[in-house]
Design a protein around this motif. Structure first.
Motif, PDB file in Angstrom:
ATOM      1  N   ARG A   1      -8.612  39.731  11.493  1.00 52.74           N
ATOM      2  CA  ARG A   1      -9.654  41.030  11.213  1.00 52.74           C
ATOM      3  C   ARG A   1     -11.136  40.428  11.429  1.00 52.74           C
ATOM      4  O   ARG A   1     -11.386  39.832  11.156  1.00 52.74           O
TER       5      ARG A   1
ATOM      6  N   VAL B   1      -7.322  43.659  14.048  1.00 55.87           N
ATOM      7  CA  VAL B   1      -7.820  45.116  12.970  1.00 55.87           C
ATOM      8  C   VAL B   1      -9.136  44.954  12.888  1.00 55.87           C
ATOM      9  O   VAL B   1      -9.781  43.943  12.333  1.00 55.87           O
ATOM     10  N   GLU B   2      -9.845  46.107  13.040  1.00 56.43           N
ATOM     11  CA  GLU B   2     -11.233  46.383  13.004  1.00 56.43           C
ATOM     12  C   GLU B   2     -11.496  47.123  11.727  1.00 56.43           C
ATOM     13  O   GLU B   2     -10.814  47.706  11.128  1.00 56.43           O
ATOM     14  N   VAL B   3     -12.577  46.416  11.022  1.00 55.77           N
ATOM     15  CA  VAL B   3     -13.113  46.722   9.441  1.00 55.77           C
ATOM     16  C   VAL B   3     -14.383  46.991   9.842  1.00 55.77           C
ATOM     17  O   VAL B   3     -15.202  46.409  10.217  1.00 55.77           O
TER      18      VAL B   3
ATOM     19  N   ASN C   1     -15.019  42.409  12.086  1.00 60.24           N
ATOM     20  CA  ASN C   1     -16.169  43.372  12.075  1.00 60.24           C
ATOM     21  C   ASN C   1     -16.271  44.089  13.346  1.00 60.24           C
ATOM     22  O   ASN C   1     -16.439  43.873  14.205  1.00 60.24           O
TER      23      ASN C   1
END
Length: 533
Positions: free
Chosen positions: A450, A531-533, A452
């Motif tokens: 994950r 997974v981009e958050v 940013n």
């Protein structure tokens, strides 16, 4: 599959398929490339089948999907085996035309003569094709059996007559070209069966190719002589036994036939069971019997299991595994060379010499076999007086031209493989095959990270999951170290402000692959998930 083209059209000799080898994981079947036929769609005048084995008819349903109106010529049993295959594909109106040995017909401006030969299945024929250039003979699969269990011996007199008339070219079966001498008669197997049936006290299980109707018939005759009923298991075995009975090629009275669901109601000393699985196929009936997972049939002490076939190259390991499993269950297992429970259906070297001496072809084209078999057949031809320059060892896609009594190789045509994968035909690429092979041998690592979306910074430790790589109890911190490698990689990419998914995945694969290779000497498939958050 061989296409013969002249002015007036194309005749196709056989339409077979192959089974995948160990380097084709996940593939169901291997089909020939139909590209040349598609390019000359309007010229195809007929498909001629020499016999009913899968390597000669297995591609026919796929071919008729595209060439539905082309007539198919074959003998009674051959077409009988083809019809249910076509029905499975929803092909209900195929133009199937029955012929028999001795028939002569015209297809466009080709003359076809069907010549009786012996093989491991009834109704096998060779084809003498009369063309504008001369007579071309296609042997099909054959052996010279002077005491066949069904029908007449191979029609050698017709071969001799063709030789006197003049044969331009002979396309001959090369499968047993390395084997000296003659192949024994099928009757030898029947004698062995009778010896085994005479002494066996318990259940007898015989594994054979489902299409080997002659072998199945030998089992049935031995059962009659020794008062045993006949059970049948394995989908293709059940189907082929039914077809052979309906067409009169197998004399198995209904009162002798036992459904596989009822075999346990018959005393072991009163039954023989025919089964598929002679090649050690994991899902075949014999393999399930050996593993103890067959729904109704078990093997154990007192049982005799006969594997009436030799392993096809590539299947040796599976056959050996099946034999070992059966023996661990206490069964006695008979197989070649322990007993004469199998003879080949393909001509050995002396039989090939006999055919060449009768046909006296100007040109020899060895076919049907691995490349080494073709070369040995070619050397036999040289020994029989055929000039070396008149012998052509061809590979898939090669073309020969016959003109004015002379032959030469010309520009080849596309001839790749088409693979049946999950029931669909696809030109599956080498890269996919390499990935599947790598998965089967090296395993897989899945990395979930994950980050940013704006900065590329890692948000917490990544997850690393391995499958088929190293036993979890033997990893000795390998996964934890892998997490550290991925963390360092993503920290480095973040410091360089890399946020592109493709670049991040590439960096993870490179670093983690190098680490695992150094640690384990393995290179598993690495599947990064960002997974981009």
């Amino acid at each position: 599959m061989t296409a013969v083209r002249q002015e007036g059209g194309i005749v196709l000799i056989d339409a077979g398929m192959a089974f995948p080898d160990e380097e084709m994981p996940g593939i169901d079947l291997v089909l020939p490339d139909f590209s040349y036929l598609r390019d000359h769609r309007d010229e195809l005048r007929g498909i001629v089948l020499t016999h009913g084995h899968e390597d000669h008819v297995g591609a026919l349903p796929y071919l008729l999907r595209e060439f539905a109106d082309v007539p198919v010529y074959g003998t009674r049993l051959t077409l009988g085996l083809v019809r249910p295959k076509l029905a499975e594909f929803g092909i209900k109106r195929a133009d199937l035309r029955e012929v028999k040995a001795g028939d002569t017909i015209d297809v466009s401006n080709f003359g076809l003569e069907f010549i009786n030969v012996n093989h491991s299945i009834p109704d096998a024929v060779a084809i003498a094709l009369r063309t504008a250039a001369g007579i071309v003979v296609f042997s099909g699969d054959y052996k010279v059996d002077l005491t066949p269990i069904e029908g007449a011996p191979m029609d050698l007199s017709r071969y001799a007559a063709l030789g006197e008339e003049g044969v331009l070219a002979y396309f001959g079966d090369s499968t047993n070209s390395e084997r000296p001498g003659y192949v024994p008669s099928e009757r030898v197997v029947g004698e062995t069966f009778n010896e085994v049936f005479e002494t066996a006290q318990g259940r007898i299980i015989v594994a054979s190719f489902a299409s080997h109707i002659h072998r199945i018939s030998q089992v049935v005759e031995a059962a009659k002589q020794h008062g045993r009923l006949v059970g049948v298991t394995g989908r293709s075995m059940i189907r082929n036994v039914q077809i052979a009975r309906e067409l009169g090629y197998l004399d198995l009275p209904q009162e002798m036939y036992v459904d596989q669901r009822d075999v346990n109601q018959i005393p072991d000393s009163d039954i023989v069971i025919l089964t598929t699985g002679s090649q050690g196929e994991p899902m075949a009936a014999l393999s399930r019997i050996a593993a103890g997972t067959h729904r109704t049939i078990e093997a154990g002490p007192g049982d005799v299991v006969i594997i009436s076939a030799t392993p096809v190259p590539g299947n040796e390991r599976g056959v050996s595994r099946t034999i070992n499993s059966l023996m661990k269950r206490g069964a006695e297992v008979l197989y070649t060379p322990l007993r004469a429970v199998h003879v080949s259906g393909h001509a050995a070297r002396e039989e090939q010499k006999l055919v060449l001496s009768l046909l006296k072809p100007r040109y020899l084209v060895p076919v049907h076999g691995e490349f080494r078999h073709l070369r040995h057949h070619a050397e036999t031809g040289v020994g029989m007086g055929i000039p070396r320059e008149n012998i052509f060892v061809l590979e898939n896609g090669d073309r020969m031209e016959f003109r004015d009594g002379k032959a030469r190789k010309i520009e080849p045509v596309p001839a790749g493989m088409f693979l049946v994968d999950a029931g669909t035909v696809a030109d599956t690429s080498e890269s996919i095959m390499r990935e599947r092979q790598q998965l089967s041998e090296e395993g897989m690592f899945i990395v979930v990270a994950r980050i940013n979306a704006q900065t590329g910074d890692l948000l917490g430790p990544p997850d690393v999951i391995s499958r088929g790589f190293v036993d979890p109890q033997a990893q000795n911190g390998l996964v934890d170290e892998s997490i550290g490698v991925v963390t360092n990689t993503l920290q480095r990419t973040a410091s360089s402000h890399v946020t592109d998914w493709g670049e991040l995945k590439k960096a993870i694969r490179k670093d983690l692959s190098g680490f695992l290779s150094q640690k384990t000497r393995k290179r598993p498939i690495i599947l990064p998930l960002i997974v981009e958050v």
